[in-house]
Design a protein around this motif. Sequence first.
Motif, PDB file in Angstrom:
ATOM      1  N   LYS A  62       0.810  -1.206   0.000  1.00 37.77           N
ATOM      2  CA  LYS A  62       0.000   0.000   0.000  1.00 37.77           C
ATOM      3  C   LYS A  62       0.847   1.261   0.000  1.00 37.77           C
ATOM      4  O   LYS A  62       0.405   2.318  -0.447  1.00 37.77           O
ATOM      5  N   GLY A  63       2.066   1.161   0.502  1.00 30.31           N
ATOM      6  CA  GLY A  63       2.934   2.321   0.569  1.00 30.31           C
ATOM      7  C   GLY A  63       2.623   3.206   1.751  1.00 30.31           C
ATOM      8  O   GLY A  63       2.103   2.752   2.774  1.00 30.31           O
ATOM      9  N   ALA A  64       2.916   4.480   1.602  1.00 28.58           N
ATOM     10  CA  ALA A  64       2.736   5.444   2.696  1.00 28.58           C
ATOM     11  C   ALA A  64       1.324   6.000   2.705  1.00 28.58           C
ATOM     12  O   ALA A  64       0.756   6.313   1.660  1.00 28.58           O
ATOM     13  N   THR A  65       0.752   6.101   3.902  1.00 26.18           N
ATOM     14  CA  THR A  65      -0.561   6.720   4.073  1.00 26.18           C
ATOM     15  C   THR A  65      -0.523   7.621   5.298  1.00 26.18           C
ATOM     16  O   THR A  65       0.313   7.447   6.189  1.00 26.18           O
ATOM     17  N   ALA A  66      -1.438   8.582   5.333  1.00 23.59           N
ATOM     18  CA  ALA A  66      -1.552   9.460   6.506  1.00 23.59           C
ATOM     19  C   ALA A  66      -2.228   8.692   7.634  1.00 23.59           C
ATOM     20  O   ALA A  66      -3.205   7.976   7.416  1.00 23.59           O
ATOM     21  N   THR A  67      -1.686   8.811   8.837  1.00 23.15           N
ATOM     22  CA  THR A  67      -2.254   8.106   9.979  1.00 23.15           C
ATOM     23  C   THR A  67      -3.413   8.897  10.576  1.00 23.15           C
ATOM     24  O   THR A  67      -3.541  10.097  10.368  1.00 23.15           O
ATOM     25  N   GLU A  68      -4.227   8.192  11.328  1.00 27.21           N
ATOM     26  CA  GLU A  68      -5.363   8.822  12.007  1.00 27.21           C
ATOM     27  C   GLU A  68      -4.967   9.199  13.421  1.00 27.21           C
ATOM     28  O   GLU A  68      -4.430   8.379  14.178  1.00 27.21           O
ATOM     29  N   LEU A  69      -5.211  10.443  13.798  1.00 25.16           N
ATOM     30  CA  LEU A  69      -4.973  10.906  15.163  1.00 25.16           C
ATOM     31  C   LEU A  69      -6.289  10.812  15.922  1.00 25.16           C
ATOM     32  O   LEU A  69      -7.250  11.494  15.591  1.00 25.16           O
ATOM     33  N   SER A  70      -6.324   9.957  16.919  1.00 18.82           N
ATOM     34  CA  SER A  70      -7.567   9.686  17.639  1.00 18.82           C
ATOM     35  C   SER A  70      -7.564  10.387  18.990  1.00 18.82           C
ATOM     36  O   SER A  70      -6.726  10.101  19.856  1.00 18.82           O
ATOM     37  N   LEU A  71      -8.516  11.292  19.183  1.00 23.71           N
ATOM     38  CA  LEU A  71      -8.640  11.996  20.454  1.00 23.71           C
ATOM     39  C   LEU A  71      -9.019  11.037  21.573  1.00 23.71           C
ATOM     40  O   LEU A  71      -8.513  11.133  22.694  1.00 23.71           O
ATOM     41  N   THR A  72      -9.889  10.088  21.274  1.00 32.24           N
ATOM     42  CA  THR A  72     -10.321   9.105  22.276  1.00 32.24           C
ATOM     43  C   THR A  72      -9.154   8.238  22.714  1.00 32.24           C
ATOM     44  O   THR A  72      -8.946   7.997  23.914  1.00 32.24           O
ATOM     45  N   GLN A  73      -8.361   7.762  21.737  1.00 30.40           N
ATOM     46  CA  GLN A  73      -7.201   6.937  22.074  1.00 30.40           C
ATOM     47  C   GLN A  73      -6.193   7.723  22.895  1.00 30.40           C
ATOM     48  O   GLN A  73      -5.659   7.223  23.891  1.00 30.40           O
ATOM     49  N   MET A  74      -5.926   8.969  22.490  1.00 28.17           N
ATOM     50  CA  MET A  74      -4.964   9.780  23.203  1.00 28.17           C
ATOM     51  C   MET A  74      -5.393  10.030  24.644  1.00 28.17           C
ATOM     52  O   MET A  74      -4.590   9.915  25.574  1.00 28.17           O
ATOM     53  N   ASP A  75      -6.668  10.347  24.846  1.00 29.15           N
ATOM     54  CA  ASP A  75      -7.199  10.576  26.197  1.00 29.15           C
ATOM     55  C   ASP A  75      -6.977   9.355  27.082  1.00 29.15           C
ATOM     56  O   ASP A  75      -6.553   9.463  28.238  1.00 29.15           O
ATOM     57  N   GLU A  76      -7.289   8.176  26.537  1.00 29.81           N
ATOM     58  CA  GLU A  76      -7.159   6.945  27.315  1.00 29.81           C
ATOM     59  C   GLU A  76      -5.702   6.666  27.672  1.00 29.81           C
ATOM     60  O   GLU A  76      -5.385   6.301  28.818  1.00 29.81           O
ATOM     61  N   LEU A  77      -4.804   6.840  26.708  1.00 26.38           N
ATOM     62  CA  LEU A  77      -3.391   6.545  26.938  1.00 26.38           C
ATOM     63  C   LEU A  77      -2.809   7.443  28.026  1.00 26.38           C
ATOM     64  O   LEU A  77      -2.128   6.967  28.942  1.00 26.38           O
ATOM     65  N   PHE A  78      -3.084   8.746  27.950  1.00 30.86           N
ATOM     66  CA  PHE A  78      -2.523   9.653  28.948  1.00 30.86           C
ATOM     67  C   PHE A  78      -3.218   9.488  30.302  1.00 30.86           C
ATOM     68  O   PHE A  78      -2.599   9.681  31.351  1.00 30.86           O
ATOM     69  N   GLU A  79      -4.485   9.123  30.279  1.00 27.43           N
ATOM     70  CA  GLU A  79      -5.183   8.858  31.535  1.00 27.43           C
ATOM     71  C   GLU A  79      -4.566   7.654  32.252  1.00 27.43           C
ATOM     72  O   GLU A  79      -4.335   7.692  33.467  1.00 27.43           O
ATOM     73  N   LEU A  80      -4.289   6.592  31.495  1.00 29.55           N
ATOM     74  CA  LEU A  80      -3.674   5.406  32.082  1.00 29.55           C
ATOM     75  C   LEU A  80      -2.266   5.702  32.591  1.00 29.55           C
ATOM     76  O   LEU A  80      -1.876   5.244  33.673  1.00 29.55           O
TER      77      LEU A  80
END
Length: 229
Positions: A71-89
């Motif tokens: 597939k090559g290079a693609t733009a990644t998705e920045l997830s606010l929900t994922q980020m919140d959970e990671l920093f909360e943990l």
Amino acid sequence: MTRQMPQIVHKTRTQVVVEILRERILSGQIHAGEPLRQSSLAHELDVSRIPIREALLQLEAEGLVKFEAHKGATATELSLTQMDELFELRGLIEPTLLRRSVPNLTAEHLATAADYLEQLGHALQQDNTIDSWSELNGLFHLSLYAGADRPHTLDMVRGLNTNSDRYIRLQLLLAGGRPKADQEHRQLLERCQAGDADGAAELLQHHIQSAGISAKNLIEAQMLRSHSK
């Protein structure tokens, strides 16, 4: 229409391409999952494929691009929900781990942490070392948790750091977090060296929360720009 490269003598072609593509991804002009075809970008930006490839690799290190087989290079998705959970943990686990660790830190542990901190401080001063920021940041923090004698918890922290590294790098790179992070890291080491477990844990809690808020503001601004287009 072919877009001409800006004539900026103090920047390499790769740096200019990085800035153009980074802005497009963060502004939502390039959507998550959208392919980044090197030949098309080279033609549009009027450069060879070499600076395009180098720019995509740098953006991969920043967490904005990923390479996939077939597939090559693609733009990644920045997830606010994922980020919140990671920093909360991280905020729940790491201060407790540090508070337990500080009384048991040896001179060797502290020397290792100081060495990682110096490497990180040097790396943060250079934009061409972005791919090492998260690794050195993680190694510094983990070296301060070494006295906790909690190997399973440390494995969890490593996993959280791996999953949150693109948000950490974006926060350091684009939210002006580098000087603040360096200062807080040095204060954190000083409190550990002084045996101040409660003070170190309190500072670490603030450090993680502050980084999370900065990263969240950055992503929310990106989403706002994307929706306003």
